[in-house]
Write a protein that holds these residues in place. Structure first.
Motif, PDB file in Angstrom:
ATOM      1  N   HIS A 132       0.843  -1.184   0.000  1.00  0.00           N
ATOM      2  CA  HIS A 132       0.000   0.000   0.000  1.00  0.00           C
ATOM      3  C   HIS A 132       0.884   1.240   0.000  1.00  0.00           C
ATOM      4  N   VAL A 188       0.659   5.508  -0.039  1.00  0.00           N
ATOM      5  CA  VAL A 188      -0.145   6.733   0.043  1.00  0.00           C
ATOM      6  C   VAL A 188       0.742   7.908  -0.340  1.00  0.00           C
ATOM      7  N   THR A 235       1.736  12.443  -9.781  1.00  0.00           N
ATOM      8  CA  THR A 235       0.495  11.699  -9.597  1.00  0.00           C
ATOM      9  C   THR A 235      -0.732  12.596  -9.569  1.00  0.00           C
ATOM     10  N   LEU A 254      -5.168  12.507  -8.806  1.00  0.00           N
ATOM     11  CA  LEU A 254      -6.160  11.788  -7.997  1.00  0.00           C
ATOM     12  C   LEU A 254      -6.649  10.528  -8.716  1.00  0.00           C
ATOM     13  N   SER A 259      -5.254   6.841  -8.446  1.00  0.00           N
ATOM     14  CA  SER A 259      -5.558   5.945  -7.331  1.00  0.00           C
ATOM     15  C   SER A 259      -6.154   4.660  -7.875  1.00  0.00           C
ATOM     16  N   ARG A 316      -1.642  -1.196  -3.714  1.00  0.00           N
ATOM     17  CA  ARG A 316      -2.767  -0.256  -3.675  1.00  0.00           C
ATOM     18  C   ARG A 316      -2.208   1.157  -3.565  1.00  0.00           C
ATOM     19  N   SER A 372      -2.878   5.088  -3.246  1.00  0.00           N
ATOM     20  CA  SER A 372      -3.886   6.077  -2.843  1.00  0.00           C
ATOM     21  C   SER A 372      -3.277   7.469  -2.978  1.00  0.00           C
ATOM     22  N   ILE A 373      -3.897   8.296  -3.794  1.00  0.00           N
ATOM     23  CA  ILE A 373      -3.415   9.663  -4.021  1.00  0.00           C
ATOM     24  C   ILE A 373      -4.313  10.624  -3.241  1.00  0.00           C
TER      25      ILE A 373
END
Lengths: 115, 113
Positions: free
Chosen positions: A10, A12, A82, A84, A87, A111, A113-114
């Motif tokens: 993951h 972020v 990056t 949104l 994601s 995974r 996530s932005i």
């Protein structure tokens, strides 16, 4: 049994930042792939890589994306700035080589996530 | 319209029941691959079909590719809770190049004990 490994599981990241997703394909495999899956949507092809160069790429794989095989084992996907909409779950896959009877083997994904 | 349509989108069956998932392509398939995905995890390869009329089985799962190579079915006999997950069909449309796969949206299977 050999498997494709992906790190991190993951990630972020703040919008606009660069991110690098890493993959170790199965040893002695020659074709490498990146796919992505936006939440609730289907798995989409991004790019394939063979003989140290991009073999094919989709419309999604624009100038913000790049792939690299920096050494004999790793295969990376870089997203330069990056957004949104980046994601998603990113999957790496590999297959043994040319020939039409060899399936792609997938990793467990990263995974992304932005924020 | 989608290149690869899967049906049904979701399926709930009682343990022990048989079930079938279909995958229909708008173009002639060069190869058809079935994968299973658990939520939040990777794709696990199940079976690959290439020749029209081909049928393959592994444990209680059988996959077929029709003669015209535009449709495949995945049949599970005597379903178990371990069969639960998302089943994806992936199509290769060319025998050249990197054999990139086009996936269907998946069929979510739930098996009630």
């Amino acid at each position: 049994e050999p498997e494709v490994t992906q790190t991190p599981s993951h990630q972020v990241t703040q919008m606009g930042q660069e991110v690098i997703l890493r993959c170790v394909p199965i040893s002695n495999h020659l074709y490498f792939y990146w796919y992505r899956q936006i939440l609730g949507q289907k798995v989409e092809f991004l790019v394939s890589f063979y003989n140290n160069e991009i073999s094919e790429k989709s419309e999604i794989f624009d100038d913000q994306f790049s792939v690299e095989r920096p050494d004999g084992s790793n295969f990376t996907l870089k997203i330069r700035s990056t957004k949104l909409e980046d994601s998603a779950m990113y999957f790496c896959a590999s297959r043994p080589g040319t020939g039409n009877n060899q399936p792609q083997h997938f990793g467990d994904g990263t995974r992304l996530s932005i924020l | 319209s989608q290149e690869l349509e899967q049906s049904p989108q979701s399926l709930i069956v009682q343990e022990g029941k048989n079930l079938t998932i279909n995958c229909t392509s708008s173009k002639t398939l060069y190869g058809l691959y079935w994968y299973k995905q658990k939520y939040g995890e990777g794709l696990i390869f199940l079976m690959m079909l290439q020749k029209g009329g081909e049928e393959k089985s592994h444990e209680k799962i059988t996959a077929k590719l029709d003669e015209k190579k535009q449709q495949s079915s995945l049949h599970i006999t005597a379903s178990q809770p371990s069969h639960a997950g998302i089943y994806l069909c992936g199509a290769a449309y060319s025998g050249a190049g990197s054999y990139q796969l086009t996936f269907g949206k998946g069929t979510k299977l739930s098996v009630i004990p």
